[in-house]
Design a protein around this motif. Structure first.
Motif, short mmCIF file in Angstrom:
data_model
loop_
_atom_site.label_atom_id
_atom_site.label_comp_id
_atom_site.label_asym_id
_atom_site.label_seq_id
_atom_site.Cartn_x
_atom_site.Cartn_y
_atom_site.Cartn_z
N VAL A 1 2.43 2.32 -1.66
CA VAL A 1 2.20 1.19 -2.54
C VAL A 1 1.76 -0.05 -1.76
O VAL A 1 1.20 -0.99 -2.34
CB VAL A 1 3.45 0.86 -3.38
CG1 VAL A 1 3.76 2.01 -4.32
CG2 VAL A 1 4.66 0.55 -2.49
N THR A 2 2.01 -0.05 -0.46
CA THR A 2 1.52 -1.13 0.40
C THR A 2 0.90 -0.50 1.63
O THR A 2 1.52 0.33 2.30
CB THR A 2 2.65 -2.08 0.84
OG1 THR A 2 3.30 -2.60 -0.31
CG2 THR A 2 2.10 -3.22 1.68
N LEU A 3 -0.33 -0.89 1.92
CA LEU A 3 -1.03 -0.44 3.11
C LEU A 3 -1.97 -1.58 3.53
O LEU A 3 -3.15 -1.59 3.20
CB LEU A 3 -1.82 0.84 2.83
CG LEU A 3 -2.22 1.70 4.03
CD1 LEU A 3 -0.99 2.22 4.75
CD2 LEU A 3 -3.10 2.86 3.60
N ARG A 4 -1.40 -2.55 4.22
CA ARG A 4 -2.13 -3.74 4.60
C ARG A 4 -2.15 -3.88 6.12
O ARG A 4 -1.17 -3.58 6.79
CB ARG A 4 -1.49 -4.99 3.99
CG ARG A 4 -1.45 -4.98 2.48
CD ARG A 4 -0.70 -6.18 1.95
NE ARG A 4 -0.61 -6.16 0.49
CZ ARG A 4 0.14 -6.98 -0.22
NH1 ARG A 4 0.85 -7.92 0.41
NH2 ARG A 4 0.17 -6.89 -1.54
N SER A 5 -3.25 -4.33 6.65
CA SER A 5 -3.35 -4.46 8.10
C SER A 5 -4.40 -5.48 8.48
O SER A 5 -5.24 -5.86 7.67
CB SER A 5 -3.68 -3.10 8.74
OG SER A 5 -4.86 -2.52 8.17
N GLN A 6 -4.33 -5.90 9.74
CA GLN A 6 -5.28 -6.84 10.31
C GLN A 6 -5.68 -6.33 11.68
O GLN A 6 -4.89 -5.68 12.38
CB GLN A 6 -4.64 -8.23 10.45
CG GLN A 6 -4.15 -8.84 9.14
CD GLN A 6 -3.28 -10.07 9.37
OE1 GLN A 6 -2.30 -10.03 10.10
NE2 GLN A 6 -3.67 -11.19 8.76
N THR A 7 -6.88 -6.64 12.10
CA THR A 7 -7.31 -6.27 13.45
C THR A 7 -6.38 -6.92 14.47
O THR A 7 -6.07 -8.10 14.35
CB THR A 7 -8.76 -6.74 13.69
OG1 THR A 7 -9.60 -6.13 12.71
CG2 THR A 7 -9.25 -6.38 15.07
N ALA B 1 0.82 -5.48 10.30
CA ALA B 1 0.52 -4.32 9.46
C ALA B 1 1.76 -4.01 8.64
O ALA B 1 2.88 -4.04 9.16
CB ALA B 1 0.13 -3.12 10.32
N ARG B 2 1.57 -3.71 7.35
CA ARG B 2 2.70 -3.40 6.47
C ARG B 2 2.43 -2.09 5.74
O ARG B 2 1.34 -1.88 5.20
CB ARG B 2 2.92 -4.52 5.45
CG ARG B 2 3.39 -5.83 6.06
CD ARG B 2 3.72 -6.86 4.97
NE ARG B 2 4.24 -8.09 5.56
CZ ARG B 2 3.48 -9.13 5.89
NH1 ARG B 2 2.16 -9.06 5.69
NH2 ARG B 2 4.02 -10.21 6.42
N ILE B 3 3.45 -1.23 5.74
CA ILE B 3 3.36 0.06 5.06
C ILE B 3 4.62 0.22 4.22
O ILE B 3 5.73 0.09 4.73
CB ILE B 3 3.27 1.23 6.06
CG1 ILE B 3 2.15 1.01 7.08
CG2 ILE B 3 3.08 2.55 5.33
CD1 ILE B 3 2.22 1.95 8.27
#
Length: 254
Positions: A19-25, A5-7
């Motif tokens: 500007v970044t809100l990426r995640s994976q289960t 997960a990236r924030i």
């Protein structure tokens, strides 16, 4: 399972923009709030699957740029569960806060379920007058069960110099973890670290907060660490609230 997960939070026109809100289960991240008073953005970690399970490799990356303010919470406790024999779960957390930025890391506790083998490793890097509130809590087993093995390693650096480094291990493979030098029979423990440049002239003084709790200023900077042990999480949080009354009010409000 492997997941990241990236924030990334930046300051823009007096407020914080993600500007970044990426995640994976199972590391799902959702924006959940915004505080008008200081422009702080809030996100929650939402468990997309059970765990962490033995064998999982999870990573959370947080970047707070100059002037931005970010609060990271979780919707529920993390339940570390056993996986295949000999499989260890690992959670790596790397946070960087630029000068003038602020990060509040306030997840719910880690519960070390029976049979688990879990390691959590946190590294926080602060620049200049960055501010930090960092909470970590562990509950030893679910209700009525013995805990599994859990180890928490935490390090905070300020301008490249180590401000705090500590490690806690609980469970059957950790010698003396339930003895008087570690938890003393307690079932829950927690720490609350605050780094505040406004404390440069007058940091908090060392204090005993109760039978299993203490507040300790850190020598490497305008920072203080509160540590508490108790029979349950409620006791631990009550003790930590005594250390930083204003922060306790701020933690609960949004």
């Amino acid at each position: 399972m492997k997941a990241t997960a990236r924030i990334t939070a930046v300051a823009e026109a007096g407020r914080t923009r993600l500007v970044t809100l990426r995640s994976q289960t199972p590391l799902l991240v959702r924006r959940t709030g915004y505080r008008l008073a200081d422009g702080e953005a809030e996100v929650h970690l939402v468990g997309g699957a059970a765990g962490p399970l033995g064998g999982d490799r999870l990573r959370i990356e947080v970047t707070v740029e100059r002037g931005a303010r970010l609060c990271v919470r979780s919707v529920a406790a993390s339940l570390a569960l056993p996986g295949p024999p000999g499989a260890q779960s690992i959670l790596d957390i790397h946070a960087r806060v630029a000068a003038g930025g602020a990060l509040r890391w306030l997840p719910e506790p880690l519960i070390a379920a029976k049979g688990c083998d879990h390691v959590s490793r946190s590294l926080v890097e602060l620049d200049g007058d960055a501010r930090l509130t960092w909470r970590e809590e562990v509950v030893c087993g679910r209700h009525g069960e013995e805990p599994g093995d859990a180890r928490l390693e935490s390090a905070v650096r300020r301008d490249g110099r180590t401000l705090m480094r500590q490690e806690l291990a609980v469970g059957p493979r950790a010698p003396g973890w339930a003895g008087p030098s570690v938890l003393g029979g307690g079932r829950a423990t927690g720490t609350l670290l605050i780094v505040d440049p406004l404390w440069t002239d007058k940091p908090p003084e060392a204090a005993v907060l109760g039978p299993g709790a203490a507040l300790m200023p850190l020598a490497g900077g305008p920072a203080a660490l509160a540590t508490a042990v108790g029979g349950d999480l409620r006791e631990v949080r009550a003790a930590l609230d005594k250390a930083f009354p204003q922060a306790a009010t701020d933690i609960d409000k949004y």
